[in-house]
Design a protein around this motif. Structure first.
Motif, PDB file in Angstrom:
ATOM      1  N   PRO A 134       0.794  -1.227   0.000  1.00  0.00           N
ATOM      2  CA  PRO A 134       0.000   0.000   0.000  1.00  0.00           C
ATOM      3  C   PRO A 134       0.825   1.275   0.000  1.00  0.00           C
ATOM      4  N   ARG A 135       2.019   1.246   0.607  1.00  0.00           N
ATOM      5  CA  ARG A 135       2.825   2.469   0.595  1.00  0.00           C
ATOM      6  C   ARG A 135       3.318   2.784  -0.803  1.00  0.00           C
ATOM      7  N   ALA A 136       3.733   1.762  -1.554  1.00  0.00           N
ATOM      8  CA  ALA A 136       4.136   1.996  -2.947  1.00  0.00           C
ATOM      9  C   ALA A 136       2.931   2.379  -3.800  1.00  0.00           C
ATOM     10  N   ARG A 137       1.813   1.722  -3.536  1.00  0.00           N
ATOM     11  CA  ARG A 137       0.606   1.923  -4.342  1.00  0.00           C
ATOM     12  C   ARG A 137      -0.026   3.297  -4.122  1.00  0.00           C
ATOM     13  N   CYS A 138      -0.004   3.782  -2.885  1.00  0.00           N
ATOM     14  CA  CYS A 138      -0.717   5.017  -2.560  1.00  0.00           C
ATOM     15  C   CYS A 138       0.195   6.213  -2.294  1.00  0.00           C
ATOM     16  N   MET A 139       1.336   5.983  -1.654  1.00  0.00           N
ATOM     17  CA  MET A 139       2.177   7.095  -1.223  1.00  0.00           C
ATOM     18  C   MET A 139       3.349   7.370  -2.154  1.00  0.00           C
ATOM     19  N   PHE A 140       3.757   6.357  -2.918  1.00  0.00           N
ATOM     20  CA  PHE A 140       4.889   6.513  -3.832  1.00  0.00           C
ATOM     21  C   PHE A 140       4.495   6.102  -5.248  1.00  0.00           C
ATOM     22  N   ALA A 141       3.236   6.327  -5.597  1.00  0.00           N
ATOM     23  CA  ALA A 141       2.754   5.927  -6.918  1.00  0.00           C
ATOM     24  C   ALA A 141       3.508   6.643  -8.032  1.00  0.00           C
ATOM     25  N   ASP A 142       3.968   7.859  -7.758  1.00  0.00           N
ATOM     26  CA  ASP A 142       4.690   8.631  -8.773  1.00  0.00           C
ATOM     27  C   ASP A 142       6.169   8.285  -8.823  1.00  0.00           C
ATOM     28  N   SER A 143       6.665   7.585  -7.798  1.00  0.00           N
ATOM     29  CA  SER A 143       8.087   7.209  -7.760  1.00  0.00           C
ATOM     30  C   SER A 143       8.230   5.895  -7.006  1.00  0.00           C
ATOM     31  N   PRO A 144       7.737   4.792  -7.559  1.00  0.00           N
ATOM     32  CA  PRO A 144       7.741   3.510  -6.840  1.00  0.00           C
ATOM     33  C   PRO A 144       9.135   3.032  -6.466  1.00  0.00           C
ATOM     34  N   GLU A 145      10.155   3.476  -7.195  1.00  0.00           N
ATOM     35  CA  GLU A 145      11.523   3.068  -6.862  1.00  0.00           C
ATOM     36  C   GLU A 145      11.980   3.649  -5.516  1.00  0.00           C
ATOM     37  N   GLN A 146      11.284   4.672  -5.026  1.00  0.00           N
ATOM     38  CA  GLN A 146      11.615   5.270  -3.738  1.00  0.00           C
ATOM     39  C   GLN A 146      10.764   4.713  -2.599  1.00  0.00           C
ATOM     40  N   ALA A 147       9.890   3.791  -2.904  1.00  0.00           N
ATOM     41  CA  ALA A 147       9.046   3.193  -1.871  1.00  0.00           C
ATOM     42  C   ALA A 147       9.905   2.433  -0.863  1.00  0.00           C
ATOM     43  N   PRO A 148       9.457   2.327   0.386  1.00  0.00           N
ATOM     44  CA  PRO A 148      10.244   1.623   1.408  1.00  0.00           C
ATOM     45  C   PRO A 148      10.524   0.180   1.011  1.00  0.00           C
ATOM     46  N   SER A 149      11.693  -0.301   1.392  1.00  0.00           N
ATOM     47  CA  SER A 149      12.034  -1.705   1.154  1.00  0.00           C
ATOM     48  C   SER A 149      11.359  -2.560   2.217  1.00  0.00           C
ATOM     49  N   LEU A 150      10.894  -3.726   1.803  1.00  0.00           N
ATOM     50  CA  LEU A 150      10.100  -4.599   2.668  1.00  0.00           C
ATOM     51  C   LEU A 150      10.863  -5.852   3.087  1.00  0.00           C
ATOM     52  N   ASN A 151      12.069  -6.029   2.587  1.00  0.00           N
ATOM     53  CA  ASN A 151      12.878  -7.207   2.935  1.00  0.00           C
ATOM     54  C   ASN A 151      13.643  -6.954   4.226  1.00  0.00           C
ATOM     55  N   LYS A 152      13.604  -7.910   5.144  1.00  0.00           N
ATOM     56  CA  LYS A 152      14.367  -7.806   6.387  1.00  0.00           C
ATOM     57  C   LYS A 152      14.894  -9.182   6.785  1.00  0.00           C
ATOM     58  N   VAL A 153      15.944  -9.155   7.578  1.00  0.00           N
ATOM     59  CA  VAL A 153      16.485 -10.383   8.178  1.00  0.00           C
ATOM     60  C   VAL A 153      16.504 -10.134   9.692  1.00  0.00           C
ATOM     61  N   PRO A 154      15.354 -10.269  10.353  1.00  0.00           N
ATOM     62  CA  PRO A 154      15.253  -9.830  11.749  1.00  0.00           C
ATOM     63  C   PRO A 154      15.785 -10.813  12.784  1.00  0.00           C
ATOM     64  N   LEU A 155      15.867 -12.110  12.424  1.00  0.00           N
ATOM     65  CA  LEU A 155      16.236 -13.141  13.392  1.00  0.00           C
ATOM     66  C   LEU A 155      17.596 -13.724  13.018  1.00  0.00           C
ATOM     67  N   VAL A 156      18.583 -13.576  13.908  1.00  0.00           N
ATOM     68  CA  VAL A 156      19.963 -13.966  13.604  1.00  0.00           C
ATOM     69  C   VAL A 156      20.593 -14.625  14.825  1.00  0.00           C
ATOM     70  N   LYS A 157      21.306 -15.712  14.598  1.00  0.00           N
ATOM     71  CA  LYS A 157      22.152 -16.303  15.644  1.00  0.00           C
ATOM     72  C   LYS A 157      23.422 -15.453  15.691  1.00  0.00           C
ATOM     73  N   TRP A 158      23.480 -14.553  16.665  1.00  0.00           N
ATOM     74  CA  TRP A 158      24.410 -13.436  16.624  1.00  0.00           C
ATOM     75  C   TRP A 158      25.838 -13.825  16.997  1.00  0.00           C
ATOM     76  N   ARG A 159      26.766 -13.089  16.407  1.00  0.00           N
ATOM     77  CA  ARG A 159      28.172 -13.142  16.783  1.00  0.00           C
ATOM     78  C   ARG A 159      28.687 -11.724  16.945  1.00  0.00           C
TER      79      ARG A 159
END
Length: 336
Positions: free
Chosen positions: A210-235
């Motif tokens: 919806p953010r790309a569709r409604c808020m960044f319709a004129d510049s979809p390349e600037q829409a927020p990225s939706l990919n994340k890696v939130p869970l990590v076995k940390w070092r």
């Protein structure tokens, strides 16, 4: 990847770790209960500011999921957030009034705390409006997921941000403290997503919704990225590069199967579009501490001023994680 590029990424990682070491001086302890943590404790990390109204449900949700301990950085809250967190038995909290933007949007602070407390442990890093959903989360605690990942020798688990929204005006239903936000935010975009691969870091790059569709319709390349890696076995030598969108070392971002197979993944249900958004937007536009001069918050303000309804005839009503898997937004992979 060429040797020169690998060398540059190693230098970048060292620079981020050095920044975190220097930024540790900006943190002061409000409540530190990490001393008694078990070696296998599952930790949640977050930076926040003025999120008191969201905290009761957030903590309840992740406690039920099986998080053992919460580690927060309170960035100058004035609504009682710090005091509320400091009173929780399973929470440790550090305070700072320093610049969110100059700390790499909180990542320098979190990197230092993760270096100290998450080494050898599973760490889930989220925003206060993100709710982690993974395969079988309705019947299995998060430890079942981390145990399975440990058995596979997998150190990172990806999740796509899924923007949830109401039908009608965003501010039509006032949000009450402690309430499940998804009683109001029941809808999401089932399609309308683009996926590419970041050549430098090797992570998927997802945009749309919806953010790309409604808020960044004129510049979809600037829409927020939706990919994340939130869970990590940390070092201790790990670090996030840009929010939780990608990490270093680079191999942690390779969470998809290039051979065409199906790799397990989850979603982060994004509870941004509650009635409290208007107040948050006003605050952040005044502070100007977010990425790209708070460009995203400017689009939020325009949407609120236009009385926009994010719902459309293609919107899907949320049911559960199995629905998301059927739609191809997440996968249980080979986990049975």
């Amino acid at each position: 990847m060429r040797a020169l590029e690998r060398y540059r990424l190693r230098l970048r990682r060292k620079r981020f770790l050095w920044r975190a070491f220097r930024k540790r001086r900006e943190l002061s302890v409000a409540a530190d209960r990490t001393g008694g943590l078990r070696p296998d404790a599952i930790l949640l990390f977050a930076t926040l500011r003025n999120e008191r109204v969201r905290l009761p449900y957030f903590l309840r949700y992740y406690r039920q999921l099986g998080i053992d301990h919460f580690i927060f950085v309170d960035n100058g809250s004035s609504d009682g957030t710090g005091d509320y967190l400091a009173a929780q038995d399973d929470v440790s909290v550090w305070h700072t009034d320093k610049s969110y933007r100059r700390s790499r949007y909180g990542q320098d602070w979190l990197t230092w705390l993760m270096r100290k407390h998450a080494d050898g442990r599973w760490a889930l890093t989220v925003d206060l409006d993100e709710f982690f959903v993974y395969p079988f989360c309705d019947t299995r605690p998060i430890r079942a997921l981390t145990d399975w990942l440990d058995g596979l020798g997998t150190r990172a688990f990806p999740a796509m941000v899924l923007d949830m929204y109401p039908r009608g005006r965003i501010d039509a239903q006032p949000y009450q403290e402690g309430k499940d936000p998804f009683e109001t935010l029941q809808w999401f975009d089932a399609g309308n997503y683009t996926i590419s691969v970041n050549a430098t870091y090797g992570n998927l790059w997802i945009q749309g919704g919806p953010r790309a569709r409604c808020m960044f319709a004129d510049s979809p390349e600037q829409a927020p990225s939706l990919n994340k890696v939130p869970l990590v076995k940390w070092r201790r030598d790990y670090c996030y590069v840009n929010s939780t969108h990608m990490l270093l070392p680079r191999r942690l971002n390779l969470t998809y199967d290039r051979s065409g197979g199906e790799t397990a993944s989850g979603c982060l249900l994004h509870a941004k579009f509650l009635s409290v958004l208007g107040e948050k937007v006003s605050e952040e536009l005044h502070r100007k501490q977010h990425f790209a001069d708070s460009r995203e918050y400017l689009r939020y303000a325009e949407t609120l001023n236009e009385d926009h309804d994010l719902w459309c005839k293609w919107s899907e009503k949320y049911v559960n994680w199995r629905q998301l898997e059927i739609l191809g937004l997440m996968s249980k992979g080979c986990w049975a």
